[in-house]
Design an enzyme around this catalytic site. Structure first.
Site, short mmCIF file in Angstrom:
data_model
loop_
_atom_site.label_atom_id
_atom_site.label_comp_id
_atom_site.label_asym_id
_atom_site.label_seq_id
_atom_site.Cartn_x
_atom_site.Cartn_y
_atom_site.Cartn_z
N ASN A 101 0.86 -1.18 0.00
CA ASN A 101 0.00 0.00 0.00
C ASN A 101 0.90 1.24 0.00
O ASN A 101 2.03 1.18 0.47
CB ASN A 101 -0.89 0.01 1.25
N HIS A 133 0.89 5.27 1.29
CA HIS A 133 0.16 6.17 2.19
C HIS A 133 0.89 7.51 2.23
O HIS A 133 2.12 7.56 2.30
CB HIS A 133 0.10 5.55 3.59
N SER A 168 4.90 6.75 2.35
CA SER A 168 5.45 5.44 2.71
C SER A 168 4.79 4.35 1.87
O SER A 168 3.57 4.37 1.66
CB SER A 168 5.14 5.11 4.19
N ASP A 180 -3.23 1.01 7.24
CA ASP A 180 -1.92 1.70 7.18
C ASP A 180 -0.96 1.19 8.25
O ASP A 180 -0.20 1.98 8.83
CB ASP A 180 -2.11 3.23 7.38
C1 GRF Z 1 -2.74 7.82 -3.31
O1 GRF Z 1 -2.16 9.01 -3.78
C2 GRF Z 1 -2.38 7.50 -1.87
O2 GRF Z 1 -2.05 8.62 -1.17
C3 GRF Z 1 -3.63 6.93 -1.27
O3 GRF Z 1 -4.66 7.08 -2.24
C4 GRF Z 1 -4.22 7.93 -3.28
C5 GRF Z 1 -4.85 7.59 -4.61
O4 GRF Z 1 -6.20 7.91 -4.55
N1 GRF Z 1 -3.41 5.59 -0.83
P1 GRF Z 1 -7.04 8.11 -5.87
O5 GRF Z 1 -7.18 6.77 -6.53
O6 GRF Z 1 -6.33 9.05 -6.76
O7 GRF Z 1 -8.35 8.62 -5.38
#
Ligand code: GRF
Length: 215
Positions: A113, A115, A147, A156
């Site tokens: 993932n 984050h 991260s 997370d």
């Molecule tokens: C990523 O940039 C990350 O920060 C989080 O979700 C974002 C992507 O979201 N995990 P989206 O698909 O652009 O709405």
């Protein structure tokens, strides 16, 4: 990993929203970057997610597995694992996937993932998107970042594989900080994938053992 020498790393992407991370990865691949890496399918937890249109445009097979269709997280998790298993996959990437699922043992350590904070700080349930940057600014810390971590069964939470730092600047708003972090995200996920494609999935375990690498 994949036997096709041209494709060493087959990715299944899980998303719920706009699909900006997916778009970034596809753009990199389209430009000839991330050699040996291919997005083989996209699975969304929401039928109306913008990321589905991005996938279809790129002729990538899509599926929707909505938690709302199941009365228990275990049933949702089993359906998701089944959906992933439909297409041979080496690594699962969560990319804006907002549903918690219980990762089956077969996939333990092979779901990542990204984050938008320096985990373990500013992560967890309800801390996504703009809310993360608001919390960072409220806390008055000098730096933030993003991260990539191994996903486990909490939001997370799993061990950090890699991180990229950005400064918090005087006068930052959630928007300006968010844009800086997002630019870092756009580099971090591809950098992680390049290393995995070159050195194998074991690189993930080595990076975790090192406490996460700075990329
Ligand atoms: C990523 O940039 C990350 O920060 C989080 O979700 C974002 C992507 O979201 N995990 P989206 O698909 O652009 O709405």
């Amino acid at each position: 990993m994949a036997t096709d020498p041209k494709c060493r790393l087959r990715l299944t992407i899980l998303l719920s929203g706009r699909g900006s991370t997916l778009a970034n990865l596809l753009e990199r691949i389209g430009r000839g970057g991330l050699s040996g890496t291919r997005v083989v399918q996209v699975i969304s937890s929401r039928g109306e997610a913008g990321g589905l249109a991005i996938a279809r445009e790129a002729q990538i097979p899509t599926q929707v597995v909505s938690p709302k269709a199941f009365d228990h997280i275990d049933a949702f998790s089993a359906a998701l694992a089944l959906a992933i298993g439909k297409t041979p996959t080496d690594l699962v990437l969560m990319a804006g996937f907002l549903s918690l699922w219980r990762i089956p043992p077969a996939w333990a350590g092979r779901v990542l993932n990204i984050h938008p904070s320096l985990l373990p700080a500013f992560g967890g349930r309800g801390l996504y998107g703009r809310r993360v940057h608001e919390a960072v600014l409220r806390a008055g810390v000098a730096e933030s970042g993003c991260s990539v971590h191994v996903a486990d069964n909490e939001y997370d939470h799993g061990p950090v594989v890699a991180r990229r730092r950005v400064p918090v600047q005087p006068g930052d708003t959630p928007e300006t900080l968010g844009a800086r972090v997002q630019a870092a995200e756009r580099e971090l996920y591809p950098a992680v994938l390049e290393r995995i494609a070159a050195r194998g999935l074991e690189w993930i375990d080595e990076a975790v053992a090192a406490g996460g690498v700075e990329l």
